[in-house]
Design a protein around this motif. Structure first.
Motif, PDB file in Angstrom:
ATOM      1  N   SER A 114       0.822  -1.215   0.000  1.00 25.52           N
ATOM      2  CA  SER A 114       0.000   0.000   0.000  1.00 25.52           C
ATOM      3  C   SER A 114       0.856   1.266   0.000  1.00 25.52           C
ATOM      4  O   SER A 114       0.478   2.264  -0.613  1.00 25.52           O
ATOM      5  CB  SER A 114      -0.960  -0.001   1.187  1.00 25.52           C
ATOM      6  OG  SER A 114      -0.242  -0.083   2.402  1.00 25.52           O
TER       7      SER A 114
ATOM      8  N   LEU B 148       1.980   1.833  -3.538  1.00 25.53           N
ATOM      9  CA  LEU B 148       0.873   2.335  -4.356  1.00 25.53           C
ATOM     10  C   LEU B 148       0.615   3.809  -4.046  1.00 25.53           C
ATOM     11  O   LEU B 148       0.351   4.596  -4.958  1.00 25.53           O
ATOM     12  CB  LEU B 148      -0.383   1.501  -4.112  1.00 25.53           C
ATOM     13  CG  LEU B 148      -1.533   1.706  -5.084  1.00 25.53           C
ATOM     14  CD1 LEU B 148      -1.104   1.481  -6.530  1.00 25.53           C
ATOM     15  CD2 LEU B 148      -2.690   0.791  -4.746  1.00 25.53           C
ATOM     16  N   LEU B 149       0.753   4.183  -2.795  1.00 27.39           N
ATOM     17  CA  LEU B 149       0.598   5.585  -2.415  1.00 27.39           C
ATOM     18  C   LEU B 149       1.658   6.452  -3.104  1.00 27.39           C
ATOM     19  O   LEU B 149       1.366   7.556  -3.565  1.00 27.39           O
ATOM     20  CB  LEU B 149       0.687   5.726  -0.894  1.00 27.39           C
ATOM     21  CG  LEU B 149       0.444   7.111  -0.313  1.00 27.39           C
ATOM     22  CD1 LEU B 149      -0.944   7.620  -0.674  1.00 27.39           C
ATOM     23  CD2 LEU B 149       0.611   7.069   1.199  1.00 27.39           C
TER      24      LEU B 149
ATOM     25  N   VAL C 258       0.562   6.937  -6.693  1.00 30.22           N
ATOM     26  CA  VAL C 258      -0.523   7.924  -6.753  1.00 30.22           C
ATOM     27  C   VAL C 258       0.049   9.335  -6.642  1.00 30.22           C
ATOM     28  O   VAL C 258      -0.309  10.232  -7.410  1.00 30.22           O
ATOM     29  CB  VAL C 258      -1.582   7.651  -5.656  1.00 30.22           C
ATOM     30  CG1 VAL C 258      -2.568   8.807  -5.545  1.00 30.22           C
ATOM     31  CG2 VAL C 258      -2.317   6.351  -5.934  1.00 30.22           C
TER      32      VAL C 258
ATOM     33  N   GLU D 235      -5.516   4.729  -4.039  1.00 30.11           N
ATOM     34  CA  GLU D 235      -4.509   4.077  -3.210  1.00 30.11           C
ATOM     35  C   GLU D 235      -5.037   2.806  -2.546  1.00 30.11           C
ATOM     36  O   GLU D 235      -4.290   2.086  -1.908  1.00 30.11           O
ATOM     37  CB  GLU D 235      -3.968   5.034  -2.156  1.00 30.11           C
ATOM     38  CG  GLU D 235      -5.009   5.549  -1.212  1.00 30.11           C
ATOM     39  CD  GLU D 235      -4.556   6.769  -0.444  1.00 30.11           C
ATOM     40  OE1 GLU D 235      -4.620   6.714   0.789  1.00 30.11           O
ATOM     41  OE2 GLU D 235      -4.156   7.760  -1.076  1.00 30.11           O
ATOM     42  N   ARG D 236      -6.318   2.514  -2.735  1.00 30.04           N
ATOM     43  CA  ARG D 236      -6.907   1.296  -2.184  1.00 30.04           C
ATOM     44  C   ARG D 236      -7.182   0.240  -3.249  1.00 30.04           C
ATOM     45  O   ARG D 236      -7.722  -0.824  -2.934  1.00 30.04           O
ATOM     46  CB  ARG D 236      -8.186   1.631  -1.433  1.00 30.04           C
ATOM     47  CG  ARG D 236      -7.926   2.430  -0.164  1.00 30.04           C
ATOM     48  CD  ARG D 236      -9.148   2.547   0.708  1.00 30.04           C
ATOM     49  NE  ARG D 236     -10.116   3.543   0.255  1.00 30.04           N
ATOM     50  CZ  ARG D 236     -10.065   4.829   0.535  1.00 30.04           C
ATOM     51  NH1 ARG D 236      -9.091   5.303   1.249  1.00 30.04           N
ATOM     52  NH2 ARG D 236     -10.995   5.650   0.106  1.00 30.04           N
ATOM     53  N   CYS D 237      -6.843   0.524  -4.490  1.00 29.05           N
ATOM     54  CA  CYS D 237      -7.066  -0.448  -5.561  1.00 29.05           C
ATOM     55  C   CYS D 237      -6.259  -1.710  -5.287  1.00 29.05           C
ATOM     56  O   CYS D 237      -5.142  -1.648  -4.772  1.00 29.05           O
ATOM     57  CB  CYS D 237      -6.662   0.133  -6.917  1.00 29.05           C
ATOM     58  SG  CYS D 237      -7.795   1.402  -7.508  1.00 29.05           S
TER      59      CYS D 237
ATOM     60  N   PHE E  31      -6.794  -0.206 -10.712  1.00 28.61           N
ATOM     61  CA  PHE E  31      -6.031   1.029 -10.624  1.00 28.61           C
ATOM     62  C   PHE E  31      -6.067   1.802 -11.927  1.00 28.61           C
ATOM     63  O   PHE E  31      -6.377   2.996 -11.944  1.00 28.61           O
ATOM     64  CB  PHE E  31      -4.589   0.716 -10.218  1.00 28.61           C
ATOM     65  CG  PHE E  31      -3.760   1.946 -10.005  1.00 28.61           C
ATOM     66  CD1 PHE E  31      -3.899   2.699  -8.856  1.00 28.61           C
ATOM     67  CD2 PHE E  31      -2.841   2.362 -10.951  1.00 28.61           C
ATOM     68  CE1 PHE E  31      -3.141   3.847  -8.647  1.00 28.61           C
ATOM     69  CE2 PHE E  31      -2.078   3.501 -10.766  1.00 28.61           C
ATOM     70  CZ  PHE E  31      -2.228   4.243  -9.608  1.00 28.61           C
TER      71      PHE E  31
END
Length: 85
Positions: free
Chosen positions: A42, A45-46, A49, A65-67, A73
Motif C-alpha cells: 500500500s 501504491l501511495l 498515486v 490508493e486502495r485499488c 487502478f
C-alpha cells in the motif's frame, strides 16, 4: 503528456516510486492479480498515486490508493484523467 496511463507507464512508476521491477508483459498477464502478489504494498501504491498527481497536476481519487489490482487502478486513474482532460 497522454491523458491515460498504459501498462508500460505503470511498470515504470512501480519501479520509480516503489522499487518494484515488473515487465509490462508480466503486468498484462497478471492484470487481475493482487498488487501484493507483484510485490507492491500500500505504501508503494501511495507513492505511485503521488507521482501521478505531480505529473498530471490532478488529484487522484482517494480510492486510487486502495485499488487491489492493476486493472482496478488503471480503470480508476484513467477515468479520472480523462474526466479532467
Amino acid at each position: 503528456m497522454s491523458a491515460s496511463i498504459t501498462l508500460e507507464e505503470l511498470a515504470e512508476l512501480m519501479k520509480q516510486a516503489a522499487g518494484i521491477t515488473v515487465a509490462p508483459q508480466d503486468l498484462e498477464e497478471q492484470y487481475d492479480s493482487a498488487f501484493d502478489s507483484l510485490g507492491l504494498d500500500s505504501l508503494g501504491l501511495l507513492g505511485i498515486v503521488g507521482e501521478l498527481e505531480n505529473r498530471h497536476g490532478t488529484p487522484m481519487p482517494p480510492d486510487a490508493e486502495r485499488c487491489k489490482t492493476p486493472r482496478q487502478f488503471l480503470d480508476l486513474v484513467n477515468s479520472t484523467l480523462m474526466a479532467g482532460a
